[in-house]
Design an enzyme around this catalytic site. Structure first.
Site, short mmCIF file in Angstrom:
data_model
loop_
_atom_site.label_atom_id
_atom_site.label_comp_id
_atom_site.label_asym_id
_atom_site.label_seq_id
_atom_site.Cartn_x
_atom_site.Cartn_y
_atom_site.Cartn_z
N ASP A 38 0.87 -1.17 0.00
CA ASP A 38 0.00 0.00 0.00
C ASP A 38 0.90 1.22 0.00
OD1 ASP A 38 -2.08 1.77 0.08
OD2 ASP A 38 -3.15 0.78 1.70
N TRP A 39 0.38 2.31 -0.50
CA TRP A 39 1.19 3.51 -0.79
C TRP A 39 1.84 4.05 0.49
CZ3 TRP A 39 -0.44 1.02 -4.55
CH2 TRP A 39 -0.39 1.46 -5.87
#
Ligand code: BGC
Length: 756
Positions: free
Chosen positions: A262-263
């Site tokens: 995830d970012w």
């Protein structure tokens, strides 16, 4: 890229897949491995590592020297996000308006595998139009907490319903030639401290509840990529959790695609390299130069890098890149997707209460309707933080009603309550000037006297009131959880005041997650859960309210009587009381965009999953706790009779499938859909089980007066439990009761079979 080209592409892909049809969905990804190995042999270490981190905020590198295209991602999960540049700044393109599909919980309320598949197709086709390869979705974490900020993106509190939706979405999207990225793997059930919280969970609930849908979407759906969650699970960040990523995902489930963090959710070079991560999103601080050094220093074998590259190339070969000059030639949203959004919306709306059959509204019998509440006009496509769609258009509830009644009925709309915009509210108020009084300063601000008076006046001289209650995209939002499930900005006070002057009130709740509806239920003759229902949500809602179609949605999660009854609250394990130095995503944003460099190292508080498998209705039913509306619940404008339950045999072995049949009769005078549900109870079990568990369901359309026999299947393998003593699935033999009906608390039929 037009629709015809997309279909031709998809057809080609389908033919390709049929050719290797005897391979499992995951093994199909390996058909180009020889070619891929040749490519890897030609690559330098630097070229390989270049593929293992972001290139832009929404892409990762291909192999330019060898003509291999970048991989292009776009956010879902309920529509193709507009084109963004660094820092998620919208680039202001003109052709990137997409279809706003109903959000996760709305799709889930259809309980329809057919619609979940179509939803995936609709999404997949728009990703192709935009030239994108990977949908960052479906978002499929279990709805463990009623307050979860991303409850609306997620599907359900039940693993079987969740698994069906995620798998069909995956198949639909990938059949259109777009890869999915299942998110967020795994146990990402809260936004509070999401960037560092450590989910402490036993293996049995992990497997049976939290991983079920990921497993099915990988094994049966053939999902090509997976996004590791921000949080830790049992001590390790998901992006470096070898148990989740290597032992379970790859070794047990046979996953052949790639993982992406995830970012901002990658935390170390060695951890990510050896813990099963392929792509660092975003930046190259870990899977960049530091990885090259680690390989050169002999800390990470180059084979590990080769494996990662191979997994990425498999997906790159399975998904045809769209040439730059063919992408974005037409508007992203096309009728194909819009029709799917409409169909899903039609079947998602849940009728919770209908005293005296006040619904459907007979147009001939009303002259004037007062529509009260900002949620009748508010957009739910975008706003707040995180997932959102720049929608091509949005039929709001008010617009839907106006379109439906035409000239026949007078409609007076009043706003009723202020807008609450969370932290954005302060900026809005400041930029609008001190005189602007329409934005609430607090979520629990009482009703505004002037707005209330206007609403009461409108209600007084109307034949009926449609009150729009619920939350909004600032209240339910990524990055934070709700403090409670109370209706905001004085809505309870308003509905009570309306009821004093008009006893014909229909309340429609516009929210993604559950709200405390005890007050509105008291003052409303009818109550409808209307969801964040996509760009055609208003049309579908009006069709239900005015009886063009019968409501047929069923709740994919429980509405508790009060928040404190729900498991994590009852056991006092949520919220965890810790200051973790800001949200990880927010910190990254401030670092990337604001140039801030120093953040306190976040603490990593434990989130104890003390309720084990007793999530949602499993908790309420096992602990005998009353609820407001149970899991699986939803009324229609007709009633259904259930009769004649039968199974095809009386005893079953481990590899058999139980076939349960029964008859359902539509007693009403309109065609209607019903969602029959089959649950299993254990009799004299030695193993601990929830009171009952959903095991099968269907959606059937039944004509007035017609009786339909439905047959639902329960593979006995789905009745196994995760046995921690053998670290594997195990079947407890003995008698089980099979119960069938129209919700988890409305079970009409029962029969007993034996597992041998
Ligand atoms: C979210 C993901 C999303 C990613 C990229 C993260 O903050 O958790 O669901 O796909 O951002 O926008």
């Amino acid at each position: 890229m037009n629709q015809k080209t997309i279909f031709t592409l998809a057809l080609g892909l389908l033919i390709g897949f049929c050719a290797c049809n005897n391979l499992s969905p995951q093994d199909r990804l390996t058909v180009n491995d020889d070619k891929i190995n040749d490519i890897i042999a030609q690559m330098t270490l630097e070229e390989k590592v270049e593929m293992l981190h972001s290139k832009t905020i929404m892409s990762s590198e291909g192999v330019p020297r060898l003509g291999i295209q970048d991989i292009k991602y776009a956010d879902g999960p309920f529509g193709c996000r507009e084109e963004v540049g660094d820092g998620f700044r919208a680039l202001g393109w003109t052709l990137d308006s997409a279809t706003y599909f109903p959000t996760g919980s709305a799709l889930a309320a259809t309980w329809s595998s057919e619609l979940a598949y179509k939803y995936g197709q609709g999404m997949g086709s728009e990703w192709r139009t935009r030239g994108k390869d990977v949908i960052l979705g479906p978002a499929m974490n279990i709805q463990r907490l009623p307050v979860c900020g991303r409850h609306y993106e997620y599907f359900s509190e039940d693993p079987i319903l969740n698994a069906m939706l995620a798998t069909e979405f995956t198949k639909g999207a990938q059949d259109m030639g777009t890869a999915v990225c299942l998110k967020h793997y795994a146990v990402n059930n809260q936004e509070t401290n999401r960037g560092s919280v450590n989910a402490v969970i036993a293996e049995r609930p992990l497997r049976e509840i939290y991983l079920k849908a990921f497993e099915k979407a990988v094994v049966e759906g053939g999902a090509m990529s997976v996004m590791t969650a921000y949080n830790k699970v049992n001590g390790y960040y998901c992006s470096e959790n070898a148990h989740l990523n290597n032992e379970i995902l790859r070794d047990e489930w046979g996953f052949k695609g790639f993982t992406v963090s995830d970012w901002g959710g990658t935390h170390s070079t060695m951890g990510a390299a050896l813990g099963g991560l392929n792509v660092q999103m975003t930046g190259d601080s870990y899977l960049g130069p530091a990885l090259i050094d680690s390989v050169k220093a002999g800390k990470v074998p180059e084979k590990v890098v080769d494996d990662k590259v191979r997994e990425l190339l498999r997906v790159r070969f399975a998904i045809t890149p769209i040439p730059e000059d063919e992408a974005n030639k037409v508007m992203t949203s096309q009728p194909f997707g819009q029709n799917i959004a409409y169909e899903v919306a039609q079947k998602s709306i849940v009728l919770l209460k209908n005293e005296g059959a006040v619904l459907p509204i007979e147009k001939k019998e009303v002259k004037k309707i007062a529509v009260v509440g900002l949620n009748a006009t508010a957009s739910t496509a975008a706003g707040g933080m995180g997932a959102g769609v720049k929608t091509l258009y949005e039929i709001t509830p008010l617009l839907g009603i106006l379109n439906e009644v035409g000239e026949d009925v007078e409609v007076e709309y009043v706003q009723g309550y202020k807008n609450y915009m969370g932290m954005f509210g302060g900026w809005m108020r400041r930029s609008a000037g001190a005189a602007d009084n329409s934005i609430a300063t607090a979520i629990d601000e009482p009703a505004d006297p002037a707005m209330l008076a206007e609403a009461v006046a409108a209600a007084k001289d109307a034949d009926m009131v449609i009150f729009f209650a619920g939350t909004n995209k600032f209240i339910e939002s990524e990055g934070s959880d709700r403090q409670n499930i109370d209706l905001p900005v004085g809505q309870n006070e308003i509905v009570k005041a309306l009821a004093e002057v008009n006893d014909n009130i229909v309340t429609v709740v516009i929210s993604g997650g559950p709200c405390d509806l005890r007050e509105v239920q008291k003052y409303s003759k009818a109550l409808v859960q209307g969801w964040w229902n996509g760009m055609e949500g208003g049309t579908a809602l009006a069709e239900v309210l005015f009886g063009k179609i019968a409501p047929s949605g069923k709740l994919p999660f429980t509405f508790p009587l009060q928040l404190e009854d729900s498991p994590a609250y009852a056991l006092d394990v949520f919220p965890q009381k810790a200051d973790v130095a800001g949200d990880l995503f927010g910190n990254q944003y401030r670092q990337d965009i604001g140039g801030q460099r120093r953040f306190r190292q976040p603490l990593s508080p434990d989130a104890l999953y003390s309720e084990g498998s007793l999530v949602g209705y499993r908790w309420f039913d096992t602990k005998n706790v009353d609820v407001l509306y149970p899991f699986g619940y939803g009324l229609s404008y007709v009633t259904f009779d259930y009769a004649n339950i039968k199974t095809n045999k009386t005893s079953y072995k481990e590899n058999a499938t139980i076939k349960v049949s029964f008859d359902i009769t539509n007693n009403g005078d309109m065609v209607a859909d019903e969602v029959p549900q089959v649950y299993v109870r254990r009799i004299d079990a030695q193993v601990e089980w929830p009171e009952k568990e959903l095991k099968a369901f269907d959606r059937v359309t039944i004509n007035p007066g017609q009786t339909k026999t439905v047959t639902l299947e329960i593979p006995v393998s789905e009745l196994r439990y995760w046995d921690e003593s053998i670290n594997g699935w195990n079947l407890e033999k003995g008698q089980i009761e099979i119960v069938a009906g129209s919700s988890s608390r409305d079970l009409h039929l029962s029969t007993v079979v034996t597992l041998i």
